[in-house]
Enzyme design. Structure first.
Site, short mmCIF file in Angstrom:
data_model
loop_
_atom_site.label_atom_id
_atom_site.label_comp_id
_atom_site.label_asym_id
_atom_site.label_seq_id
_atom_site.Cartn_x
_atom_site.Cartn_y
_atom_site.Cartn_z
N GLY A 226 0.84 -1.19 0.00
CA GLY A 226 0.00 0.00 0.00
C GLY A 226 0.87 1.24 0.00
CB SER A 227 0.06 4.74 0.61
OG SER A 227 -0.51 4.62 1.89
CD GLU A 246 6.88 -5.67 -1.99
OE1 GLU A 246 7.17 -4.89 -2.91
OE2 GLU A 246 7.63 -6.58 -1.62
CG LEU A 247 5.95 0.71 1.66
CD1 LEU A 247 6.79 1.48 2.67
CD2 LEU A 247 4.59 0.37 2.22
CB CYS A 280 3.51 0.10 -7.06
SG CYS A 280 3.57 -1.63 -7.52
CD GLU A 374 2.48 5.83 -5.43
OE1 GLU A 374 2.06 5.89 -4.26
OE2 GLU A 374 2.81 4.77 -5.99
P1 NAP Z 1 -3.39 2.46 1.21
O1 NAP Z 1 -4.38 3.55 1.38
O2 NAP Z 1 -2.12 2.52 1.98
O3 NAP Z 1 -4.19 1.11 1.56
C1 NAP Z 1 -3.59 -0.15 1.46
C2 NAP Z 1 -4.25 -1.08 2.46
O4 NAP Z 1 -3.94 -0.63 3.79
C3 NAP Z 1 -5.78 -1.10 2.37
O5 NAP Z 1 -6.25 -2.40 2.64
C4 NAP Z 1 -6.17 -0.15 3.49
O6 NAP Z 1 -7.48 -0.36 3.97
C5 NAP Z 1 -5.15 -0.53 4.54
N1 NAP Z 1 -4.98 0.46 5.62
C6 NAP Z 1 -5.40 1.75 5.67
N2 NAP Z 1 -5.05 2.30 6.86
C7 NAP Z 1 -4.40 1.35 7.55
C8 NAP Z 1 -3.81 1.30 8.85
N3 NAP Z 1 -3.81 2.35 9.67
N4 NAP Z 1 -3.23 0.15 9.26
C9 NAP Z 1 -3.20 -0.93 8.44
N5 NAP Z 1 -3.77 -0.96 7.21
C10 NAP Z 1 -4.35 0.17 6.77
O7 NAP Z 1 -3.00 2.26 -0.31
P2 NAP Z 1 -3.97 2.21 -1.58
O8 NAP Z 1 -4.39 3.59 -1.90
O9 NAP Z 1 -5.02 1.15 -1.40
O10 NAP Z 1 -2.97 1.66 -2.68
C11 NAP Z 1 -2.16 2.46 -3.43
C12 NAP Z 1 -0.74 2.44 -2.90
O11 NAP Z 1 -0.24 1.11 -2.89
C13 NAP Z 1 0.21 3.24 -3.77
O12 NAP Z 1 1.06 3.99 -2.95
C14 NAP Z 1 0.99 2.15 -4.50
O13 NAP Z 1 2.26 2.53 -4.96
C15 NAP Z 1 1.08 1.10 -3.46
N6 NAP Z 1 1.37 -0.19 -4.08
C16 NAP Z 1 2.64 -0.69 -3.95
C17 NAP Z 1 2.97 -1.89 -4.56
C18 NAP Z 1 4.36 -2.47 -4.45
O14 NAP Z 1 4.55 -3.61 -4.82
N7 NAP Z 1 5.35 -1.73 -3.98
C19 NAP Z 1 2.01 -2.58 -5.31
C20 NAP Z 1 0.74 -2.02 -5.43
C21 NAP Z 1 0.43 -0.82 -4.80
P3 NAP Z 1 -8.70 0.53 3.39
O15 NAP Z 1 -8.77 0.23 1.94
O16 NAP Z 1 -9.86 0.02 4.14
O17 NAP Z 1 -8.36 1.96 3.67
#
Ligand code: NAP
Length: 473
Positions: A226-227, A246-247, A280, A374
């Site tokens: 995630g982020s 993986e961010l 990502c 990003e």
């Molecule tokens: P995100 O907002 O960080 O959410 C990712 C996951 O974390 C979701 O399931 C989210 O739940 C959960 N989450 C939210 N707050 C949390 C907390 N306090 N504690 C634990 N988990 C929590 O990211 P996104 O917007 O879904 O995804 C986009 C990001 O993912 C981008 O930054 C992208 O670059 C990154 N990404 C990285 C890779 C890699 O391989 N490096 C691959 C794919 C994506 P909710 O949905 O319920 O908020």
């Protein structure tokens, strides 16, 4: 759909509707899990992990092999679910769904390859000749997997399949917008005989459930995608646990004067806009030598303008919607802000609902937010540089280090790029938007810690024990 917690499909005390990001129509409803549901899931996973640990690697591999075969037979259904809940074009969703069987089978195989080392203890000053030492790997126990919205099947699989193959139990928290594909995967795993307490899937808000999932002492391993900001928070709540993160990223592609410009433009027109740039490893920054930046843009603009926007369910659509209108508004505003600060919006960047037209922004200052933050949207930011040294400096000049690419015909330039650019995956004559599921995959710097890819994920989801047999002298 219901969620699967502690061996049962349950409705939960409250449900929330899911809407297709493209059309806005209601597609389903899922439970809003509570921290009590998380506690039940982890309690069951502790028992599930005991069960999993007693299975032989052969038995675990058999389960994953069967799951892979069922996933192959359900590609259409999985693809449709992915496309509806993400707004991703059906052709991309189908490509994602088609990889499921392979990842499940490959993980099963890698889980059967948990070799250890024999230790030459007699080489230690205190070792003597009467001892034997070796290492064995054992599962971590309970693994928490938290996944983002952008690849709701692939990124769930890259956690669940290696975790189960290695003999762990998993509690999965999929992204709030995209739980349906994950729940369909759980159905498959249960159908082929996975122990019901070896997996739970809690649906609902990460903001509400995240701390309960990540701080629990019974959890030994967290695998998060995630982020960067959520990843940073998890490092604070996790305590003493194994972490894979993986961010985020802002991936660069360097184009040198000796590049095949047509190839570079075609690859960038794919790599910057697949899944509406919500990848990502998407191309966000194009760093072109001044000598060829004009030719590159001449080749790139018509290709980007030809990307067909439309209904994601139609096979000729290449660009659907972003995950939400809120995200589309954020991307549109970032592009406008870039243009206000001196960059040139050459094409695209207009929003209608959750759709943003594919954009190219030129003359971007590498220190500006359009390069540094990003974007996660369908746009590339083009900056011109004087030579390869400057290009490498700009490529390395963000907090991230996930993927990078270079277009050049000169081997020396390619070698220099590979040696000096700090990114987890480097591509010569292609963009970073390329992955084989068996590769080690993961970022450096602010892009994370640890590697995925079944062989590497299994290493991170197992623990090494050293065993010494003391004979008598
Ligand atoms: P995100 O907002 O960080 O959410 C990712 C996951 O974390 C979701 O399931 C989210 O739940 C959960 N989450 C939210 N707050 C949390 C907390 N306090 N504690 C634990 N988990 C929590 O990211 P996104 O917007 O879904 O995804 C986009 C990001 O993912 C981008 O930054 C992208 O670059 C990154 N990404 C990285 C890779 C890699 O391989 N490096 C691959 C794919 C994506 P909710 O949905 O319920 O908020």
């Amino acid at each position: 759909m219901r969620m699967f917690v502690a061996g049962e499909w349950i409705e939960g005390s409250e449900q929330e509707q899911l809407r297709a990001p493209y059309s806005g129509e209601v597609i389903d409803a899922v439970p809003v899990a509570t921290v009590q549901d998380v506690d039940r899931a982890i309690t069951a996973a502790v028992r599930g992990a005991e069960y999993q640990r007693r299975l032989t690697a052969y038995e675990r591999e058999e389960i994953l092999r069967r799951a892979g075969d069922v996933a192959d037979s359900r590609v259409d259904d999985l693809a449709m679910t992915i496309s509806r809940e993400t707004g991703k074009p059906i052709t991309e969703a189908r490509a994602e769904a088609s990889r499921a069987g392979h990842i499940l089978r490959l993980s099963g195989f890698e889980g059967s390859q948990l070799y250890g080392d024999s230790l030459p203890l007699d080489a230690a000053p205190n070792g003597g000749r009467h001892r034997l030492g070796f290492t064995v790997r054992q599962p971590c126990g309970v693994v928490v997997a938290i996944t983002p919205f952008n690849f709701p099947l692939l990124l769930v699989l890259h956690k669940i399949a290696p975790a189960l193959a290695a003999g762990n139990a998993v509690v999965l928290k999929p992204a709030r917008q995209t739980p349906l594909t994950a729940l369909k995967l759980i159905e498959i795993l249960l159908e082929v005989g996975l122990h019901p307490e070896a997996i739970s899937c809690v649906t609902g808000s990460g903001g509400v459930l995240g701390d309960a999932l990540c701080s629990d002492q019974r959890v030994r391993k967290i695998s998060f995608t995630g982020s960067t900001s959520t990843g940073a928070r998890i490092t604070k709540t996790a305590g003493i646990k194994k972490l894979s993160l993986e961010l985020g990223a802002s991936c660069p592609v360097v184009v040198l004067p000796d590049a095949d410009i047509e190839l570079a433009a075609s690859a960038i027109a794919l790599g910057g806009y697949a899944n509406a740039g919500q990848v990502c490893i998407s191309v966000q920054r194009v760093i072109a030598d001044r000598a060829v930046v004009g030719d590159l843009l001449d080749a790139l603009v018509p290709k980007v303008e030809a990307i067909r926007l439309g209904d994601p369910s139609q096979p000729d659509t290449a660009l659907g919607s972003l995950i939400s209108e809120g995200e589309a508004t954020r991307v549109e505003a970032a592009l406008r802000e870039g243009a206000r600060n001196g960059a040139q919006l050459l094409t695209g960047g207009e929003r209608s609902g959750s759709v943003v037209t594919p954009a190219i922004v030129a003359d971007v200052d590498p220190s500006s937010p359009l390069s540094q933050d990003e974007l996660f949207g369908p746009a590339v930011a083009v900056s011109a540089v004087s030579d390869i040294g400057a290009a490498i400096k700009v490529a390395n000049g963000t907090q991230f280090g996930l993927g990078a690419g270079i277009f050049t015909r000169d081997v020396s330039n390619a070698v220099r790029f590979a040696q000096e650019v700090d990114a987890g995956n480097l591509h010569v004559n292609w963009t970073p938007l390329w992955r084989a599921d068996l590769m080690p995959y993961g970022g450096l710097k602010g892009s994370g810690v640890g590697k995925e890819g079944p062989r590497y994920a299994i290493e991170e989801m197992t623990e090494v024990k050293t065993i010494v047999l003391h004979g008598t002298a």
